[in-house]
Design a protein around this motif. Sequence first.
Motif, PDB file in Angstrom:
ATOM      1  N   ALA A 138       0.834  -1.197   0.000  1.00 32.86           N
ATOM      2  CA  ALA A 138       0.000   0.000   0.000  1.00 32.86           C
ATOM      3  C   ALA A 138       0.873   1.252   0.000  1.00 32.86           C
ATOM      4  O   ALA A 138       1.785   1.393   0.815  1.00 32.86           O
ATOM      5  N   ILE A 139       0.608   2.154  -0.929  1.00 34.24           N
ATOM      6  CA  ILE A 139       1.350   3.416  -1.044  1.00 34.24           C
ATOM      7  C   ILE A 139       0.352   4.565  -1.006  1.00 34.24           C
ATOM      8  O   ILE A 139      -0.626   4.571  -1.767  1.00 34.24           O
ATOM      9  N   THR A 140       0.586   5.521  -0.115  1.00 32.23           N
ATOM     10  CA  THR A 140      -0.299   6.672   0.045  1.00 32.23           C
ATOM     11  C   THR A 140       0.352   7.907  -0.555  1.00 32.23           C
ATOM     12  O   THR A 140       1.494   8.256  -0.217  1.00 32.23           O
ATOM     13  N   VAL A 141      -0.359   8.548  -1.455  1.00 27.60           N
ATOM     14  CA  VAL A 141       0.119   9.783  -2.093  1.00 27.60           C
ATOM     15  C   VAL A 141      -0.483  10.965  -1.352  1.00 27.60           C
ATOM     16  O   VAL A 141      -1.708  11.074  -1.265  1.00 27.60           O
ATOM     17  N   PRO A 142       0.331  11.858  -0.784  1.00 23.83           N
ATOM     18  CA  PRO A 142      -0.197  13.017  -0.053  1.00 23.83           C
ATOM     19  C   PRO A 142      -1.115  13.868  -0.931  1.00 23.83           C
ATOM     20  O   PRO A 142      -0.891  14.002  -2.137  1.00 23.83           O
ATOM     21  N   ALA A 143      -2.143  14.419  -0.315  1.00 27.35           N
ATOM     22  CA  ALA A 143      -3.126  15.204  -1.068  1.00 27.35           C
ATOM     23  C   ALA A 143      -2.504  16.442  -1.693  1.00 27.35           C
ATOM     24  O   ALA A 143      -2.961  16.928  -2.738  1.00 27.35           O
ATOM     25  N   ASN A 144      -1.439  16.983  -1.074  1.00 26.78           N
ATOM     26  CA  ASN A 144      -0.822  18.217  -1.590  1.00 26.78           C
ATOM     27  C   ASN A 144       0.343  17.940  -2.525  1.00 26.78           C
ATOM     28  O   ASN A 144       1.074  18.867  -2.900  1.00 26.78           O
ATOM     29  N   ALA A 145       0.533  16.680  -2.922  1.00 26.03           N
ATOM     30  CA  ALA A 145       1.619  16.357  -3.851  1.00 26.03           C
ATOM     31  C   ALA A 145       1.335  16.987  -5.213  1.00 26.03           C
ATOM     32  O   ALA A 145       0.230  16.881  -5.744  1.00 26.03           O
ATOM     33  N   THR A 146       2.330  17.659  -5.748  1.00 25.92           N
ATOM     34  CA  THR A 146       2.148  18.337  -7.040  1.00 25.92           C
ATOM     35  C   THR A 146       2.501  17.433  -8.217  1.00 25.92           C
ATOM     36  O   THR A 146       2.063  17.687  -9.346  1.00 25.92           O
ATOM     37  N   SER A 147       3.291  16.394  -7.975  1.00 20.11           N
ATOM     38  CA  SER A 147       3.624  15.442  -9.037  1.00 20.11           C
ATOM     39  C   SER A 147       4.059  14.122  -8.407  1.00 20.11           C
ATOM     40  O   SER A 147       4.561  14.097  -7.278  1.00 20.11           O
ATOM     41  N   VAL A 148       3.845  13.048  -9.140  1.00 15.66           N
ATOM     42  CA  VAL A 148       4.235  11.707  -8.693  1.00 15.66           C
ATOM     43  C   VAL A 148       5.096  11.075  -9.776  1.00 15.66           C
ATOM     44  O   VAL A 148       4.751  11.123 -10.966  1.00 15.66           O
ATOM     45  N   THR A 149       6.206  10.491  -9.359  1.00 13.60           N
ATOM     46  CA  THR A 149       7.112   9.825 -10.296  1.00 13.60           C
ATOM     47  C   THR A 149       7.287   8.371  -9.875  1.00 13.60           C
ATOM     48  O   THR A 149       7.510   8.082  -8.699  1.00 13.60           O
ATOM     49  N   ILE A 150       7.171   7.467 -10.851  1.00  8.97           N
ATOM     50  CA  ILE A 150       7.363   6.031 -10.601  1.00  8.97           C
ATOM     51  C   ILE A 150       8.484   5.566 -11.517  1.00  8.97           C
ATOM     52  O   ILE A 150       8.363   5.632 -12.743  1.00  8.97           O
ATOM     53  N   SER A 151       9.587   5.123 -10.922  1.00  8.77           N
ATOM     54  CA  SER A 151      10.729   4.683 -11.727  1.00  8.77           C
ATOM     55  C   SER A 151      10.454   3.311 -12.329  1.00  8.77           C
ATOM     56  O   SER A 151       9.512   2.610 -11.931  1.00  8.77           O
ATOM     57  N   GLN A 152      11.302   2.918 -13.272  1.00 10.27           N
ATOM     58  CA  GLN A 152      11.124   1.600 -13.894  1.00 10.27           C
ATOM     59  C   GLN A 152      11.342   0.467 -12.896  1.00 10.27           C
ATOM     60  O   GLN A 152      10.926  -0.668 -13.132  1.00 10.27           O
ATOM     61  N   TYR A 153      11.977   0.785 -11.770  1.00  5.61           N
ATOM     62  CA  TYR A 153      12.209  -0.217 -10.726  1.00  5.61           C
ATOM     63  C   TYR A 153      11.178  -0.133  -9.595  1.00  5.61           C
ATOM     64  O   TYR A 153      11.360  -0.757  -8.552  1.00  5.61           O
ATOM     65  N   GLY A 162       7.197  22.925  -0.275  1.00  4.14           N
ATOM     66  CA  GLY A 162       7.962  23.234   0.932  1.00  4.14           C
ATOM     67  C   GLY A 162       9.109  22.295   1.186  1.00  4.14           C
ATOM     68  O   GLY A 162       9.924  22.548   2.082  1.00  4.14           O
ATOM     69  N   GLN A 163       9.183  21.176   0.406  1.00  5.33           N
ATOM     70  CA  GLN A 163      10.290  20.237   0.572  1.00  5.33           C
ATOM     71  C   GLN A 163      11.242  20.358  -0.613  1.00  5.33           C
ATOM     72  O   GLN A 163      10.823  20.411  -1.771  1.00  5.33           O
ATOM     73  N   THR A 164      12.538  20.407  -0.302  1.00  5.93           N
ATOM     74  CA  THR A 164      13.546  20.574  -1.342  1.00  5.93           C
ATOM     75  C   THR A 164      13.660  19.339  -2.223  1.00  5.93           C
ATOM     76  O   THR A 164      13.695  19.437  -3.457  1.00  5.93           O
ATOM     77  N   ASN A 165      13.717  18.170  -1.596  1.00  6.77           N
ATOM     78  CA  ASN A 165      13.881  16.908  -2.324  1.00  6.77           C
ATOM     79  C   ASN A 165      12.562  16.152  -2.407  1.00  6.77           C
ATOM     80  O   ASN A 165      11.726  16.232  -1.489  1.00  6.77           O
ATOM     81  N   PRO A 166      12.344  15.403  -3.490  1.00  6.16           N
ATOM     82  CA  PRO A 166      11.126  14.590  -3.597  1.00  6.16           C
ATOM     83  C   PRO A 166      11.046  13.577  -2.452  1.00  6.16           C
ATOM     84  O   PRO A 166      12.060  13.020  -2.029  1.00  6.16           O
ATOM     85  N   ALA A 167       9.845  13.354  -1.957  1.00  9.62           N
ATOM     86  CA  ALA A 167       9.626  12.400  -0.861  1.00  9.62           C
ATOM     87  C   ALA A 167       9.420  11.000  -1.440  1.00  9.62           C
ATOM     88  O   ALA A 167       8.632  10.817  -2.374  1.00  9.62           O
ATOM     89  N   GLN A 168      10.150  10.024  -0.887  1.00  9.67           N
ATOM     90  CA  GLN A 168       9.974   8.646  -1.326  1.00  9.67           C
ATOM     91  C   GLN A 168       8.797   8.032  -0.586  1.00  9.67           C
ATOM     92  O   GLN A 168       8.772   7.984   0.643  1.00  9.67           O
ATOM     93  N   LEU A 169       7.799   7.558  -1.348  1.00 10.57           N
ATOM     94  CA  LEU A 169       6.558   7.055  -0.760  1.00 10.57           C
ATOM     95  C   LEU A 169       6.542   5.539  -0.594  1.00 10.57           C
ATOM     96  O   LEU A 169       5.757   5.017   0.196  1.00 10.57           O
TER      97      LEU A 169
END
Length: 263
Positions: A138-153, A162-169
């Motif tokens: 189960a992966i929860t995406v924050p409601a205020n996330a402006t973009s989501v990235t899913i790598s090939q792995y 407000g966060q400098t680096n992307p958050a790993q979910l």
Amino acid sequence: MIRALYTAASGMSAQQSNLDTVANNLANSGTAGFRARKMQFEDMIYQNLVTPGAADSQQTMSAGLQIGLGTKSTSSEIIMTQGTLNQTGNPLDMAIQGAGFFQVSKPDGTIEYTRAGNFSRSNQGTIVTEDGDAVLPAITVPANATSVTISQYGVVTATIPGQTNPAQLGTIQLATFPNPAGLESVGSNLFRQTAASGNPITDAPGGTSGMGTLQQGYVENSNVDVVGEFVQMILAQRAYESNSKVVHVADNMYSEINNLVQQ
């Protein structure tokens, strides 16, 4: 002639099952992640009028005289070839290139498997299927996330204001089986583990277990070969017609015998 009628009837029944399978494949040619099935047949028992190898004389052996009693459907095997990828633009959509299945948690807690990666976000923010079942892990995406990235792995990250680096979910995990063709189709693009499929092997996409990789923003199309299915449909129709002709001829022969007896 009784044997001929029985044999022809078994052939008609087998080809009807074959045609039903072809029809289902064609009906789902546009279904995301659908896996086509192929009907398998085997010949039935034989009546030994003369057993092969029996002695015709002291010098010769008989080739035997066996009358086959038709055919029967034995299984409908799942075809596991790769489907083409269709770009959707939805950042939560995922397509698997290679082996593996997404894991899905049903409301009763059972885990089922799918190749259909058309996902969305629930009102709690978790990644779910079109039916609202949670994708595992189960992966929860924050409601205020402006973009989501899913790598090939399978690594899922999100850009949070407000966060400098992307958050790993979290990381998407895939499952594979010793014999994927033994899975049970349960509808809604889902498969269920069986004794024939063996126990699932889970790993991250692209891992050492031979899992495929992910393509974000894509969905895998059905792997149905429409042209091939039409060929199978024509072959099934011709075989059915041939067996039907046998029934018609045998019926005419019975009628002639009855007429002779009455005379």
